[in-house]
Design a protein around this motif. Structure first.
Motif, PDB file in Angstrom:
ATOM      1  N   ALA A  13      14.865   2.492   8.945  1.00  0.00           N
ATOM      2  CA  ALA A  13      14.687   1.869   7.629  1.00  0.00           C
ATOM      3  C   ALA A  13      14.101   2.859   6.627  1.00  0.00           C
ATOM      4  CB  ALA A  13      13.783   0.641   7.750  1.00  0.00           C
ATOM      5  N   VAL A  14      13.151   3.686   7.091  1.00  0.00           N
ATOM      6  CA  VAL A  14      12.557   4.692   6.199  1.00  0.00           C
ATOM      7  C   VAL A  14      13.607   5.717   5.790  1.00  0.00           C
ATOM      8  CG1 VAL A  14      10.916   6.615   6.093  1.00  0.00           C
ATOM      9  CG2 VAL A  14      10.205   4.419   7.042  1.00  0.00           C
ATOM     10  N   ARG A  15      14.432   6.160   6.726  1.00  0.00           N
ATOM     11  CA  ARG A  15      15.462   7.151   6.403  1.00  0.00           C
ATOM     12  C   ARG A  15      16.480   6.601   5.404  1.00  0.00           C
ATOM     13  NH1 ARG A  15      12.759  10.491   6.513  1.00  0.00           N
ATOM     14  NH2 ARG A  15      12.187  11.916   8.185  1.00  0.00           N
ATOM     15  N   ASP A  16      16.776   5.297   5.503  1.00  0.00           N
ATOM     16  CA  ASP A  16      17.675   4.694   4.516  1.00  0.00           C
ATOM     17  C   ASP A  16      17.016   4.634   3.142  1.00  0.00           C
ATOM     18  OD1 ASP A  16      19.215   2.298   6.792  1.00  0.00           O
ATOM     19  OD2 ASP A  16      19.834   4.320   6.199  1.00  0.00           O
ATOM     20  N   ALA A  17      15.709   4.384   3.095  1.00  0.00           N
ATOM     21  CA  ALA A  17      14.987   4.284   1.829  1.00  0.00           C
ATOM     22  C   ALA A  17      14.691   5.659   1.239  1.00  0.00           C
ATOM     23  CB  ALA A  17      13.685   3.504   2.018  1.00  0.00           C
ATOM     24  N   ASP A  18      14.340   6.625   2.087  1.00  0.00           N
ATOM     25  CA  ASP A  18      13.994   7.974   1.623  1.00  0.00           C
ATOM     26  C   ASP A  18      14.397   8.974   2.712  1.00  0.00           C
ATOM     27  OD1 ASP A  18      12.849  10.382   0.854  1.00  0.00           O
ATOM     28  OD2 ASP A  18      11.081   9.418  -0.025  1.00  0.00           O
ATOM     29  N   PRO A  19      15.537   9.652   2.546  1.00  0.00           N
ATOM     30  CA  PRO A  19      16.053  10.527   3.609  1.00  0.00           C
ATOM     31  C   PRO A  19      15.184  11.751   3.885  1.00  0.00           C
ATOM     32  CG  PRO A  19      17.766   9.984   2.001  1.00  0.00           C
ATOM     33  CD  PRO A  19      16.471   9.549   1.411  1.00  0.00           C
ATOM     34  N   THR A  20      14.294  12.117   2.966  1.00  0.00           N
ATOM     35  CA  THR A  20      13.591  13.398   3.110  1.00  0.00           C
ATOM     36  C   THR A  20      12.098  13.294   3.367  1.00  0.00           C
ATOM     37  OG1 THR A  20      13.204  13.584   0.722  1.00  0.00           O
ATOM     38  CG2 THR A  20      15.276  14.484   1.587  1.00  0.00           C
ATOM     39  N   VAL A  21      11.483  12.134   3.157  1.00  0.00           N
ATOM     40  CA  VAL A  21      10.034  12.042   3.335  1.00  0.00           C
ATOM     41  C   VAL A  21       9.673  12.386   4.783  1.00  0.00           C
ATOM     42  CG1 VAL A  21      10.046   9.565   3.913  1.00  0.00           C
ATOM     43  CG2 VAL A  21       7.991  10.607   2.923  1.00  0.00           C
ATOM     44  N   PRO A  22       8.642  13.205   5.006  1.00  0.00           N
ATOM     45  CA  PRO A  22       8.235  13.524   6.388  1.00  0.00           C
ATOM     46  C   PRO A  22       7.850  12.261   7.152  1.00  0.00           C
ATOM     47  CG  PRO A  22       7.221  15.049   4.848  1.00  0.00           C
ATOM     48  CD  PRO A  22       7.855  13.984   4.009  1.00  0.00           C
ATOM     49  N   PHE A  23       8.338  12.173   8.384  1.00  0.00           N
ATOM     50  CA  PHE A  23       8.062  11.006   9.224  1.00  0.00           C
ATOM     51  C   PHE A  23       7.603  11.515  10.588  1.00  0.00           C
ATOM     52  CE2 PHE A  23       8.869   6.427  10.054  1.00  0.00           C
ATOM     53  CZ  PHE A  23       8.638   6.413  11.417  1.00  0.00           C
ATOM     54  N   LEU A  24       6.357  11.179  10.958  1.00  0.00           N
ATOM     55  CA  LEU A  24       5.806  11.588  12.243  1.00  0.00           C
ATOM     56  C   LEU A  24       5.663  10.370  13.139  1.00  0.00           C
ATOM     57  CD1 LEU A  24       4.941  13.897  10.221  1.00  0.00           C
ATOM     58  CD2 LEU A  24       3.021  14.303  11.769  1.00  0.00           C
ATOM     59  N   LEU A  25       6.225  10.433  14.351  1.00  0.00           N
ATOM     60  CA  LEU A  25       6.056   9.366  15.328  1.00  0.00           C
ATOM     61  C   LEU A  25       4.861   9.734  16.200  1.00  0.00           C
ATOM     62  CD1 LEU A  25       7.323   6.702  16.235  1.00  0.00           C
ATOM     63  CD2 LEU A  25       8.616   7.980  17.941  1.00  0.00           C
ATOM     64  N   PHE A  26       3.802   8.932  16.112  1.00  0.00           N
ATOM     65  CA  PHE A  26       2.517   9.240  16.743  1.00  0.00           C
ATOM     66  C   PHE A  26       2.229   8.149  17.759  1.00  0.00           C
ATOM     67  CE2 PHE A  26      -1.389  11.186  17.302  1.00  0.00           C
ATOM     68  CZ  PHE A  26      -2.482  10.398  16.983  1.00  0.00           C
ATOM     69  N   THR A  27       2.392   8.438  19.048  1.00  0.00           N
ATOM     70  CA  THR A  27       2.313   7.388  20.045  1.00  0.00           C
ATOM     71  C   THR A  27       1.725   7.891  21.345  1.00  0.00           C
ATOM     72  OG1 THR A  27       3.620   5.849  21.384  1.00  0.00           O
ATOM     73  CG2 THR A  27       4.705   7.869  20.695  1.00  0.00           C
ATOM     74  N   GLY A  28       1.058   6.985  22.038  1.00  0.00           N
ATOM     75  CA  GLY A  28       0.531   7.296  23.361  1.00  0.00           C
ATOM     76  C   GLY A  28       1.413   6.755  24.459  1.00  0.00           C
ATOM     77  N   GLU A  29       2.567   6.158  24.089  1.00  0.00           N
ATOM     78  CA  GLU A  29       3.482   5.584  25.075  1.00  0.00           C
ATOM     79  C   GLU A  29       4.788   6.364  25.096  1.00  0.00           C
ATOM     80  OE1 GLU A  29       2.452   0.941  24.947  1.00  0.00           O
ATOM     81  OE2 GLU A  29       3.444   1.707  23.164  1.00  0.00           O
ATOM     82  N   GLY A  30       4.693   7.656  25.012  1.00  0.00           N
ATOM     83  CA  GLY A  30       5.877   8.489  24.896  1.00  0.00           C
ATOM     84  C   GLY A  30       6.660   8.626  26.172  1.00  0.00           C
ATOM     85  N   SER A  31       7.891   9.056  26.023  1.00  0.00           N
ATOM     86  CA  SER A  31       8.761   9.365  27.148  1.00  0.00           C
ATOM     87  C   SER A  31       9.836  10.302  26.637  1.00  0.00           C
ATOM     88  CB  SER A  31       9.391   8.097  27.714  1.00  0.00           C
ATOM     89  OG  SER A  31      10.335   7.566  26.814  1.00  0.00           O
ATOM     90  N   GLU A  32      10.529  10.946  27.568  1.00  0.00           N
ATOM     91  CA  GLU A  32      11.599  11.844  27.158  1.00  0.00           C
ATOM     92  C   GLU A  32      12.674  11.087  26.381  1.00  0.00           C
ATOM     93  OE1 GLU A  32      13.072  13.802  30.588  1.00  0.00           O
ATOM     94  OE2 GLU A  32      11.160  14.717  31.116  1.00  0.00           O
TER      95      GLU A  32
END
Length: 475
Positions: free
Chosen positions: A71-90
Motif C-alpha cells: 500500500a505504501v509503494r502504491d501511495a509513494d514509490p520512493t519513500v524509504p521503507f524499513l521492515l523492523f521485526t523480531g519475527e523474521g525468516s528467510e
C-alpha cells in the motif's frame, strides 16, 4: 537549525508505541517520530506528504507488514521503507525485497536495537531520491539474503545476481548482467508459462510462481542425475503507476520434491495396507455371519443371544466400513487446482442423501484445492447437518464477513458450546449408530490444505463450521 527527519513508526507490538517513539527520537536530535499501530491510520499520515521514512513491524493492528508495504509503494514509490521485526525468516526477507523494501532490519536480541535502527534510517534517508543510490542499496540488501535472488530492470534485463543465485545457476554473475530474462527460461530456472503470467499481471502487481529443472550446464540433460528441480517467484518492483523492474527469488526445490515423493510412497503403502486389512476383515466378518446363519438353523432362531450376536457383527461391519472410509478420505495427495466454490458446493449437495433438506449458497470465491478431497469436506458437513437437523433443515454455505474463508451452517439444534472443541476428535459422536469419523475427516483434509476449521454457533442457534485461511484465486 538542523533539518528534522520525520519517521512514521508503525507497529502493533505490546510495548507502548509512544515509548518506542521516544527511544528512537533519543538516538538523533533531528529525529521526530509519529507512531501508529494500524495501516489505515499510517496511510492517512503518509498522505500528508511530509514523511521522510516509514518503519514498520511485521504485524499491524489491521494488516501485516508486507501488505502495508504494498500500500505504501502504491501511495509513494520512493519513500524509504524499513521492515523492523523480531519475527523474521528467510521467506519474509525474500518477500520484502521482492516487494521493494528499502531495508530489512531484524530486531536485536541484545544491545540497543534502536541505535542500529537509527543508523539504518539515516542511511536510507540520505540515499533517498537517487536512482543510482537506490539500486546500490537494493543490491546490498539482495546480496545479504541467503536465498538466490535475481533482479531485472524495466526492460527485463538482469541487473543483479546475488551469490546464492550464481551458485545455483552455476554461472558467473558478471556474465548474466545485461542478459534478457529469457536466459533464465533457457537455463530451466523459470517456467515459460510463469514468465508469461508475470508479464500479463505486471500492471496489477501480481507475483507469479514457476518451477523448472535446472540442467546445471549445457551438456547435462534435464532428466539426468545432475539435474536440479527449482522453484522461482517473480514479482514486479515499484508501484502500479511506475514499474521499475522485477525481482526473482530462486529456490532449490529438492527438499519439496523429496517430501512429495515420500508422501506418494507412504500413500501407496497405506493403500496396500488398507486393501489387505479390508479384505481380511471382511472375509472374517462374512465367515462369522455365515456361521451364525448355520447356528440359527440348528438352534432356536428367535434366541435373544443370536440376535445380539447378529447386531454386534452388523455394528462391526459398519465400524470397518467407516474406518476404511476415514483412512481413504483423509488422505491428501497434494494435487490441487482452482475450484469455484459456489458451483462446487451445489454439486456436492446433489451427491449426498439429503431427503427434504434445502441448500442455499452465497457468492463464494475460487480457491486452490484438491477437489477430490474437498468433496469429502462438503459431503461430511452436509451429512452432519441433515443427521442432526432433520429432514427439513436448511443448510447455508456463504463467505465469512471480514475473513478469508467461508462457513457451512444450518438452522438445526446446534452444538453445545462445551462440545465444540471436541467434535473433530476421532470417535466423538452423539448419534446412537454413529462412529465419529465424519468431522475428523473434515479437520484432516482442511488442515492438509493449510486452512483452519472451527465449530461455532449459527444465528438462530444452529451449527456453524468456519473454514478460514484460504487464498482466493483471481483470474
Amino acid at each position: 537549525m538542523t533539518e528534522q527527519t520525520l519517521i512514521l513508526l508503525v507497529d502493533d507490538e505490546p510495548d507502548d508505541p509512544a515509548a518506542a517513539a521516544d527511544a528512537l527520537e533519543g538516538e538523533r536530535d533531528r529525529f521526530r517520530v509519529a507512531a501508529e499501530t494500524a495501516a489505515d491510520g499510517a496511510l492517512d499520515r503518509l498522505a500528508d506528504g511530509d514523511v521522510d521514512c516509514v518503519v514498520s513491524g511485521r504485524e499491524l493492528a489491521d494488516a501485516d507488514g508486507l501488505t502495508f508495504l504494498d500500500a505504501v509503494r502504491d501511495a509513494d514509490p520512493t519513500v524509504p521503507f524499513l521492515l523492523f521485526t523480531g519475527e523474521g525468516s528467510e521467506a519474509v526477507a525474500s518477500a520484502a525485497v521482492a516487494r521493494g523494501v528499502s531495508e530489512y532490519v531484524p530486531k536485536a536480541l541484545d544491545g540497543d536495537q534502536y541505535a542500529a535502527l537509527a543508523e539504518r534510517i539515516e542511511n536510507a534517508v540520505e540515499d533517498h531520491g537517487s536512482a543510482g543510490d537506490e539500486l546500490e542499496r537494493y543490491r546490498t540488501a539482495v546480496e545479504t539474503l541467503p536465498e538466490g535472488v535475481v533482479t531485472l530492470d524495466g526492460e527485463e534485463r538482469i541487473e543483479v545476481v546475488n551469490g546464492p543465485a550464481a551458485e545455483l545457476l552455476g554461472r558467473d554473475r558478471t556474465e548474466l548482467r545485461g542478459e534478457p530474462v529469457d536466459v533464465l527460461v533457457d537455463e530451466g530456472v523459470l517456467d515459460e508459462a510463469a514468465l508469461d503470467a508475470f508479464r500479463d499481471a505486471a500492471e496489477s502487481g501480481t507475483a507469479s510462481t514457476g518451477s523448472g529443472v535446472l540442467k546445471r550446464g549445457p551438456e547435462v540433460p534435464a532428466s539426468g542425475d545432475d539435474a536440479l528441480p527449482v522453484e522461482a517467484v517473480i514479482a514486479p518492483r515499484g508501484s502500479e503507476q511506475e514499474r521499475s523492474g522485477a525481482t526473482i527469488v530462486v529456490r532449490d526445490a529438492t527438499p519439496h520434491e523429496e517430501r512429495k515423493r515420500d508422501l506418494e510412497r507412504r500413500n501407496d503403502r497405506l493403500e496396500t495396507v488398507i486393501d489387505i486389512v479390508s479384505h481380511d476383515l471382511r472375509n472374517s466378518l462374512n465367515l462369522a455371519l455365515n456361521r451364525l446363519e448355520l447356528v440359527r438353523r440348528e438352534a432356536d432362531p428367535a434366541s435373544e443371544h443370536l440376535s445380539k450376536v447378529e447386531r454386534a457383527l452388523d455394528r462391526s461391519g459398519r465400524i470397518i466400513e467407516d474406518a476404511l472410509r476415514f483412512a481413504r478420505e483423509s488422505r491428501t495427495d497434494g494435487d490441487t487446482e482452482p475450484v469455484e466454490l459456489d458451483a462446487f458446493a451445489a454439486r456436492c449437495w446433489r451427491q449426498v442423501e439429503t431427503n427434504g433438506a434445502s441448500l442455499r449458497v452465497g457468492d463464494l470465491p475460487a480457491v486452490e484445492a484438491d477437489p477430490t478431497r474437498l468433496r469429502y469436506v462438503f459431503a461430511n458437513l452436509y451429512r452432519n447437518a441433515v443427521e442432526h437437523g432433520g429432514e427439513d433443515v436448511t443448510v447455508r454455505v456463504r463467505p465469512l464477513d471480514g475473513q478469508d474463508g467461508f462457513c457451512v451452517e444450518d438452522d438445526g439444534p446446534g452444538i453445545p458450546e462445551a462440545e465444540r472443541e471436541d467434535v473433530f476428535e476421532p470417535g466423538h459422536t452423539t448419534a446412537e449408530d454413529g462412529f465419529g469419523f465424519g468431522l475428523t475427516i473434515v479437520a484432516e483434509i482442511v488442515d492438509a490444505h493449510g486452512w483452519t476449521v472451527a465449530a461455532s454457533g449459527a444465528p438462530g442457534g444452529g451449527a456453524r463450521f468456519e473454514i478460514t485461511g484460504i487464498d482466493a484465486v483471481t483470474d
